[in-house]
Design a protein around this motif. Sequence first.
Motif, PDB file in Angstrom:
ATOM      1  N   ALA A 274       0.833  -1.209   0.000  1.00  0.00           N
ATOM      2  CA  ALA A 274       0.000   0.000   0.000  1.00  0.00           C
ATOM      3  C   ALA A 274       0.865   1.256   0.000  1.00  0.00           C
ATOM      4  O   ALA A 274       0.556   2.244  -0.690  1.00  0.00           O
ATOM      5  N   ILE A 275       1.966   1.240   0.775  1.00  0.00           N
ATOM      6  CA  ILE A 275       2.857   2.406   0.809  1.00  0.00           C
ATOM      7  C   ILE A 275       3.479   2.631  -0.566  1.00  0.00           C
ATOM      8  O   ILE A 275       3.533   3.765  -1.066  1.00  0.00           O
ATOM      9  N   ARG A 276       3.950   1.548  -1.184  1.00  0.00           N
ATOM     10  CA  ARG A 276       4.554   1.678  -2.517  1.00  0.00           C
ATOM     11  C   ARG A 276       3.517   2.131  -3.542  1.00  0.00           C
ATOM     12  O   ARG A 276       3.832   2.881  -4.462  1.00  0.00           O
ATOM     13  N   THR A 277       2.294   1.692  -3.370  1.00  0.00           N
ATOM     14  CA  THR A 277       1.232   2.116  -4.286  1.00  0.00           C
ATOM     15  C   THR A 277       0.991   3.610  -4.190  1.00  0.00           C
ATOM     16  O   THR A 277       0.815   4.299  -5.205  1.00  0.00           O
ATOM     17  N   VAL A 278       0.961   4.156  -2.977  1.00  0.00           N
ATOM     18  CA  VAL A 278       0.773   5.602  -2.809  1.00  0.00           C
ATOM     19  C   VAL A 278       1.932   6.366  -3.430  1.00  0.00           C
ATOM     20  O   VAL A 278       1.748   7.428  -4.039  1.00  0.00           O
ATOM     21  N   ARG A 279       3.159   5.821  -3.299  1.00  0.00           N
ATOM     22  CA  ARG A 279       4.326   6.519  -3.848  1.00  0.00           C
ATOM     23  C   ARG A 279       4.329   6.529  -5.366  1.00  0.00           C
ATOM     24  O   ARG A 279       4.911   7.434  -5.971  1.00  0.00           O
ATOM     25  N   THR A 280       3.727   5.561  -6.013  1.00  0.00           N
ATOM     26  CA  THR A 280       3.730   5.483  -7.468  1.00  0.00           C
ATOM     27  C   THR A 280       2.406   5.976  -8.046  1.00  0.00           C
ATOM     28  O   THR A 280       2.328   7.044  -8.647  1.00  0.00           O
ATOM     29  N   ALA A 281       1.357   5.181  -7.836  1.00  0.00           N
ATOM     30  CA  ALA A 281       0.051   5.570  -8.361  1.00  0.00           C
ATOM     31  C   ALA A 281      -0.452   6.853  -7.713  1.00  0.00           C
ATOM     32  O   ALA A 281      -1.101   7.682  -8.369  1.00  0.00           O
ATOM     33  N   GLY A 282      -0.163   7.058  -6.417  1.00  0.00           N
ATOM     34  CA  GLY A 282      -0.574   8.292  -5.753  1.00  0.00           C
ATOM     35  C   GLY A 282       0.085   9.514  -6.357  1.00  0.00           C
ATOM     36  O   GLY A 282      -0.535  10.578  -6.507  1.00  0.00           O
ATOM     37  N   HIS A 283       1.369   9.368  -6.711  1.00  0.00           N
ATOM     38  CA  HIS A 283       2.091  10.455  -7.385  1.00  0.00           C
ATOM     39  C   HIS A 283       1.404  10.803  -8.710  1.00  0.00           C
ATOM     40  O   HIS A 283       1.211  11.983  -9.039  1.00  0.00           O
ATOM     41  N   THR A 284       1.016   9.769  -9.462  1.00  0.00           N
ATOM     42  CA  THR A 284       0.323   9.987 -10.739  1.00  0.00           C
ATOM     43  C   THR A 284      -1.024  10.664 -10.524  1.00  0.00           C
ATOM     44  O   THR A 284      -1.401  11.592 -11.250  1.00  0.00           O
ATOM     45  N   ILE A 285      -1.779  10.214  -9.527  1.00  0.00           N
ATOM     46  CA  ILE A 285      -3.099  10.791  -9.249  1.00  0.00           C
ATOM     47  C   ILE A 285      -2.984  12.261  -8.861  1.00  0.00           C
ATOM     48  O   ILE A 285      -3.822  13.086  -9.254  1.00  0.00           O
ATOM     49  N   ALA A 286      -1.966  12.608  -8.096  1.00  0.00           N
ATOM     50  CA  ALA A 286      -1.794  14.004  -7.687  1.00  0.00           C
ATOM     51  C   ALA A 286      -1.627  14.905  -8.904  1.00  0.00           C
ATOM     52  O   ALA A 286      -2.261  15.970  -9.001  1.00  0.00           O
ATOM     53  N   PHE A 287      -0.777  14.491  -9.852  1.00  0.00           N
ATOM     54  CA  PHE A 287      -0.600  15.286 -11.068  1.00  0.00           C
ATOM     55  C   PHE A 287      -1.861  15.266 -11.920  1.00  0.00           C
ATOM     56  O   PHE A 287      -2.246  16.282 -12.507  1.00  0.00           O
ATOM     57  N   SER A 288      -2.509  14.107 -12.007  1.00  0.00           N
ATOM     58  CA  SER A 288      -3.742  14.007 -12.780  1.00  0.00           C
ATOM     59  C   SER A 288      -4.802  14.959 -12.243  1.00  0.00           C
ATOM     60  O   SER A 288      -5.446  15.697 -12.997  1.00  0.00           O
ATOM     61  N   ALA A 289      -5.001  14.955 -10.923  1.00  0.00           N
ATOM     62  CA  ALA A 289      -6.008  15.829 -10.321  1.00  0.00           C
ATOM     63  C   ALA A 289      -5.677  17.291 -10.554  1.00  0.00           C
ATOM     64  O   ALA A 289      -6.573  18.116 -10.795  1.00  0.00           O
ATOM     65  N   ALA A 290      -4.397  17.631 -10.496  1.00  0.00           N
ATOM     66  CA  ALA A 290      -3.994  19.021 -10.729  1.00  0.00           C
ATOM     67  C   ALA A 290      -4.306  19.456 -12.158  1.00  0.00           C
ATOM     68  O   ALA A 290      -4.811  20.564 -12.389  1.00  0.00           O
ATOM     69  N   THR A 291      -4.043  18.584 -13.135  1.00  0.00           N
ATOM     70  CA  THR A 291      -4.303  18.956 -14.529  1.00  0.00           C
ATOM     71  C   THR A 291      -5.791  19.039 -14.825  1.00  0.00           C
ATOM     72  O   THR A 291      -6.246  19.951 -15.530  1.00  0.00           O
ATOM     73  N   VAL A 292      -6.579  18.094 -14.291  1.00  0.00           N
ATOM     74  CA  VAL A 292      -8.030  18.144 -14.521  1.00  0.00           C
ATOM     75  C   VAL A 292      -8.626  19.390 -13.860  1.00  0.00           C
ATOM     76  O   VAL A 292      -9.462  20.088 -14.455  1.00  0.00           O
TER      77      VAL A 292
END
Length: 746
Positions: A274-292
């Motif tokens: 779960a921690i590794r998931t937040v570091r990878t997919a969470g990083h992507t989601i943060a940028f995705s949410a910012a662009t949307v």
Amino acid sequence: MSRRAGVFVTRRPGLVLFAALVFLALSVVFGAEATGRLKTQGYDDPRSQSSRAALVAAEHLGASPNLVVVAQARDGSVDGPAARSEGEELTRRLAAQPHVSAVTSYWTGGAAELRSRTGQAAMLVAHVDGDGEQLGARVERLSEELTAPSAQGAPGAALTVHVGGPALTDAELQDIAESDLKRAEAVVLPGTLILLVLAFGSVVAAALPLLIGVLAIAGTLLVLSVLGSVTDVSVFALNLTTALGLGLGIDYGLLIVSRFREELAAGYLPRTAAIRTVRTAGHTIAFSAATVSAALATLLVFPPYFLRSFAYAGIAVVAIAAVSAMTVLPALLALLGKRVNAWPVPWRRRARTGSGSRFWEGLARIVVRRPLLAALPVIGLLVVLAAPFAHAGFATPDDRALPTSAASRQTGDLVRDAFDMKGADALTVSVTGTAPRSAREDYVRRLSALPQVAQVSVVAQVSPVSGSGSGGDGPAQLSVVPRVDPRSRAAQQLVHDVRDVPAPAGSEVLVGGPTAVLVDAKDTVADRIPLALALITVTTFVLLFGFTRSILLPLKAIALNALSLTAVLGAMVWIFQTGHLSGLLGFTPGPLSTTMPVLLFCILFGLSVDYEVFVLARIKEARDAGEGNTDSIVTGIARTGGIVTTAGALLAFTLLSFGTSQVSLLQFFGIGAGLGVLLDATLVRGVLVPALMRMAGGLNWWAPKALRPKVPQPAPRPPPATARRCAPGRCSPSRTVVRTHAHARR
């Protein structure tokens, strides 16, 4: 930062889930009031000249009529003794109603235009006080009372009554939109759950994105309820909230759950995974949410609150969905562990392991082998779809956005077919200040001389204040009747011609009326489009550059988005303006709403960048791990192709459900957004992105040296020799396992 967030939410999962439950409960309780605080309309600029003219007219002439009553004679003419007697009684009954004022009737000295051309129908117009839900309740009550059989006398009554007008149109729009939303939710939620089960391969995993969607929708309703109490918010923002909440819940849920399964399959314990998931997919989601969010925030530059409302709803739903995906989901996954695959679908074993898609890997290999041959047909298709947009026409919505079964639509059709309403379509010219009578008369003569003007008349004249010493007339209201269709280009040009006529000395002239409202709405959008395009381009470029550290990739993403979105708008012209599919969908063909193309563009642009970030994240990760340009493209498409197309298909299913609405505005939004998502998630991300990246080669990742600072890469894979199978800080040498090189590359 992503790692710290992951460590926190997985260390205190119970606390995170309790906070989410409290937030959901508060949102449901207080967000339930949102519907009553939202409004229809909001398509015009309150600072435009036509809006100011309406305010001046209301000040000197009283509020404009918003209720229309049409009485049809069952036999003979409305001038017959029985019809006239009932018409006069209908007028008295309407005037006696509470909150009703400014009643004008054909039978009580009204203008001749209130009588139909054949004499078989006559009209009454009135103003009903109120706003929003209060006004809607009043006009619906009036409509029921005036059209009820008992209100129209005995079976031998001489008149049949129909009620319509802008106030009833707005009330019916809101009622039908809410009804359509409930019907769509009743179909979409169970349908989405079934599709999610098939996509995820297990019931438990499928329920997680829906949880994120529910949190996002409920939280956004709370935001809209608060905003609706302090500013104008469109009721149609509820539809975007539902569609985008479910869509982003699915997008982010797919990304998080798929990556978590991948980490579990690599041998990590649930909390570490779960921690590794937040570091990878969470990083992507943060940028995705910012662009949307940046794309949706562009709607705030447009003055009509119809568009601004979608920015409020969109930004709120994106933020809540992203935060929930990066906190609530990891906490749940840390508790569930391998039980995330509980209640499995037998034939979806690969989905439960987080493996890449064989189909998308095969397609990517074909595309990178012949990139130009793959890209040209797709580009050609998008260009063909875009072509009709060159002939787009625009109008402001009216009762024709409603189905033919709606009362206000039937009354509106009756008025358009049976009455000569040139006066209702006239331009209203408000002349403020004082000027000599001769100057006013000269101004009227110059207006009358314009080629497309049929008649100019003085509707009202206000005497100057006694003792002012002005020596002139007070404010006046003129009616300028055009010779042409009020929606035509000639009528729109007439608005500019009237405004170009010099005002009388010492006066200010404001031109309003239906055609002026349309002209101002188009000008407002056209004036703000360059700023909106500049903002959406710059913010997207900056955010994607920060994500990829590339100059070319953001430019490529912007160009592809522009092409695919223009194709969608062209398809909407073909469907809704020229009338293809009107028989199937049950709408009335006509010009596009001035606001809907802007709304569709901004929403789809944000969603397109959302999918772009998903794809580029895995391509960049593979490249940073040492793969070459071609191999990293294939790996990235294989890992994300299934996620993006599944997310796109599920979101399109939600959006296309609004295509079954009875309101043409919602049909336009649902079909346009659904088509755009499908095009982007399949042809653009699956074919054009890998093809263009393959042709660009090493230029994909080029940037000036000054713009390439050292930045930490998210969650690199450990060396192939070892991997931790337990939570950080709790491992011992005896719990370290040896992995083969092939296992490490899985």
